[in-house]
Design an enzyme around this catalytic site. Structure first.
Site, PDB file in Angstrom:
ATOM      1  N   GLY A  56       0.843  -1.199   0.000  1.00 51.18           N
ATOM      2  CA  GLY A  56       0.000   0.000   0.000  1.00 51.18           C
ATOM      3  C   GLY A  56       0.875   1.244   0.000  1.00 51.18           C
ATOM      4  N   HIS A  57       1.858   1.274   0.930  1.00 50.67           N
ATOM      5  CA  HIS A  57       2.800   2.400   0.964  1.00 50.67           C
ATOM      6  C   HIS A  57       3.575   2.486  -0.363  1.00 50.67           C
ATOM      7  CE1 HIS A  57       2.711   1.313   5.414  1.00 50.67           C
ATOM      8  NE2 HIS A  57       2.333   2.575   5.424  1.00 50.67           N
ATOM      9  N   GLN A  61      -0.399  11.329  17.563  1.00 48.35           N
ATOM     10  CA  GLN A  61      -1.645  10.905  16.933  1.00 48.35           C
ATOM     11  C   GLN A  61      -2.198   9.595  17.502  1.00 48.35           C
ATOM     12  OE1 GLN A  61       0.271  10.626  12.968  1.00 48.35           O
ATOM     13  NE2 GLN A  61      -0.934   8.783  12.674  1.00 48.35           N
ATOM     14  N   ASP A 108      -7.210   5.694   4.507  1.00 50.93           N
ATOM     15  CA  ASP A 108      -7.430   6.630   5.617  1.00 50.93           C
ATOM     16  C   ASP A 108      -8.189   7.834   5.076  1.00 50.93           C
ATOM     17  OD1 ASP A 108      -5.635   5.410   7.877  1.00 50.93           O
ATOM     18  OD2 ASP A 108      -4.501   5.254   6.033  1.00 50.93           O
ATOM     19  N   GLN A 144      -8.641  10.930   7.201  1.00 51.38           N
ATOM     20  CA  GLN A 144      -7.341  11.604   7.298  1.00 51.38           C
ATOM     21  C   GLN A 144      -7.093  12.472   6.057  1.00 51.38           C
ATOM     22  OE1 GLN A 144      -3.580   9.721   8.739  1.00 51.38           O
ATOM     23  NE2 GLN A 144      -3.179   9.470   6.572  1.00 51.38           N
ATOM     24  N   ARG A 192      -0.611  -2.746  10.696  1.00 53.79           N
ATOM     25  CA  ARG A 192      -1.158  -3.440  11.869  1.00 53.79           C
ATOM     26  C   ARG A 192      -1.510  -4.900  11.572  1.00 53.79           C
ATOM     27  NH1 ARG A 192      -3.125   1.848  12.828  1.00 53.79           N
ATOM     28  NH2 ARG A 192      -2.606   2.561  14.940  1.00 53.79           N
TER      29      ARG A 192
HETATM   30  P1  AMP Z   1       0.775   4.959   7.687  1.00 54.86           P
HETATM   31  O1  AMP Z   1       2.170   4.467   7.641  1.00 54.86           O
HETATM   32  O2  AMP Z   1      -0.210   3.935   8.176  1.00 54.86           O
HETATM   33  O3  AMP Z   1       0.633   6.298   8.367  1.00 54.86           O
HETATM   34  O4  AMP Z   1       0.353   5.197   6.176  1.00 54.86           O
HETATM   35  C1  AMP Z   1       1.083   6.065   5.343  1.00 54.86           C
HETATM   36  C2  AMP Z   1       0.280   6.322   4.102  1.00 54.86           C
HETATM   37  O5  AMP Z   1       0.040   5.106   3.416  1.00 54.86           O
HETATM   38  C3  AMP Z   1      -1.109   6.934   4.429  1.00 54.86           C
HETATM   39  O6  AMP Z   1      -1.387   7.955   3.495  1.00 54.86           O
HETATM   40  C4  AMP Z   1      -2.024   5.761   4.243  1.00 54.86           C
HETATM   41  O7  AMP Z   1      -3.351   6.123   3.883  1.00 54.86           O
HETATM   42  C5  AMP Z   1      -1.338   5.000   3.121  1.00 54.86           C
HETATM   43  N1  AMP Z   1      -1.754   3.605   3.123  1.00 54.86           N
HETATM   44  C6  AMP Z   1      -1.776   2.759   4.175  1.00 54.86           C
HETATM   45  N2  AMP Z   1      -2.283   1.567   3.826  1.00 54.86           N
HETATM   46  C7  AMP Z   1      -2.608   1.658   2.514  1.00 54.86           C
HETATM   47  C8  AMP Z   1      -3.176   0.759   1.549  1.00 54.86           C
HETATM   48  N3  AMP Z   1      -3.530  -0.474   1.882  1.00 54.86           N
HETATM   49  N4  AMP Z   1      -3.352   1.205   0.298  1.00 54.86           N
HETATM   50  C9  AMP Z   1      -3.008   2.473  -0.068  1.00 54.86           C
HETATM   51  N5  AMP Z   1      -2.450   3.368   0.783  1.00 54.86           N
HETATM   52  C10 AMP Z   1      -2.262   2.967   2.049  1.00 54.86           C
END
Ligand code: AMP
Length: 279
Positions: free
Chosen positions: A36-37, A61, A150, A153, A187
């Site tokens: 995703g990232h 947060q 998110d 967010q 997670r």
């Molecule tokens: P985080 O590390 O959880 O703060 O996420 C960093 C970025 O990655 C945020 O903009 C999230 O929305 C995005 N993100 C997390 N999981 C996914 C996913 N499965 N698909 C697309 N983007 C994601």
């Protein structure tokens, strides 16, 4: 790939590149990177001269100390993944670098944070707003990339950028899922194989809600059916919300763009997901 930990150093480096006219894309993350990232990083690399990923687990947060302390950390595989994607810079500031003194600022986003994550995670969006605001000031990217997973967010950050006149384009990228439909999340690493299978219900529930709405069930009926579905499962539903995808206001009838949003606990791990449907 360059690695910076100090604000002054990355600012100096980027000032020069920005004077040369180089475009900069930023992907803010908390690490424990997954596909995703990497989908955001891929877009940043493709669309900018310099793609930067930041990794910072932002204590402000988190509403639960335990969740902050248990947040997965996989720094060395994050670095190799980012390098493979062609990331130009990784920025990993320390806690002291980001918060050198006591924070006095408090951000509030009014009706946008009344429901869903804002309601169930007190102070969450204050923390998100502060860290994203700081990163936008430190990096001054042309474009910043976020995930639709998110969704609230993203709306909050859009509000921050508009209200404080940040000169940046925001991009909301599609949610990347595993084969069983579960949205990828750092997670998920805390779930057993059984938990990962059970968590697939979250995406199934979004699809069920979508189907029922397509068959003209009312939102109230759909909410009822979704609650029933979770009651029969091992998942603990925190909320299922049907909201306007832009304003996030709860709906009683469908909007032009409606977002179905879920938060549920699986094996004590809190997961969120959403689906946007057009009228
Ligand atoms: P985080 O590390 O959880 O703060 O996420 C960093 C970025 O990655 C945020 O903009 C999230 O929305 C995005 N993100 C997390 N999981 C996914 C996913 N499965 N698909 C697309 N983007 C994601």
């Amino acid at each position: 790939m360059l690695h910076f930990t100090d604000i002054a150093d990355i600012r100096n480096y980027l000032n020069e590149r920005q004077l040369e006219g180089k475009s900069v894309g930023l992907v803010p993350t908390m690490g424990a990177l997954h596909d995703g990232h990497y989908s955001l990083v891929k877009a940043a690399v493709k669309e900018n001269d310099i793609a930067i990923a930041s990794i910072f687990i932002n204590p402000v947060q988190f509403d639960q100390k335990e969740d902050f302390e248990n947040y997965p950390k996989t720094m060395s595989s994050d670095f190799s993944g980012l390098e493979k994607m062609g990331t130009h810079i990784v920025f990993t500031p320390s806690l002291e670098e980001i918060y050198p003194s006591t924070l006095n600022l408090n951000l509030s986003f009014g009706s946008m944070e009344k429901g869903m994550e804002g309601k169930f995670r007190e102070g969450h969006f204050n923390g998100v707003g502060i860290i994203v605001g700081k990163l936008l000031n430190i990096i001054r990217p042309n474009t910043a990339y976020f995930g639709q997973k998110d969704l609230q967010q993203f709306s909050i950050i859009t509000c921050l950028v508009e209200d404080l006149s940040y000169d940046v384009e925001l991009k909301c990228m599609p949610t990347v899922r595993s084969e069983n439909g579960l949205a990828l999340s750092s997670r998920n690493q805390r779930l057993s194989k059984k938990g990962l299978d059970e968590a697939a219900l979250i995406y199934k529930s979004l699809n069920l809600a979508h189907d029922l709405l397509r068959k003209s069930y009312s939102i109230a009926e759909v909410e009822h059916q979704i609650h029933n579905l979770y009651e029969k499962s091992n998942l603990d539903l925190e909320y299922f919300a049907v909201v306007d995808a832009v304003s996030l206001v709860p709906l009683t009838t469908l909007a032009q763009k409606t977002a179905l949003c879920v938060a549920a606990h699986v094996e004590g791990v809190r997961l969120i997901d959403n689906m946007i449907i057009s009228e």
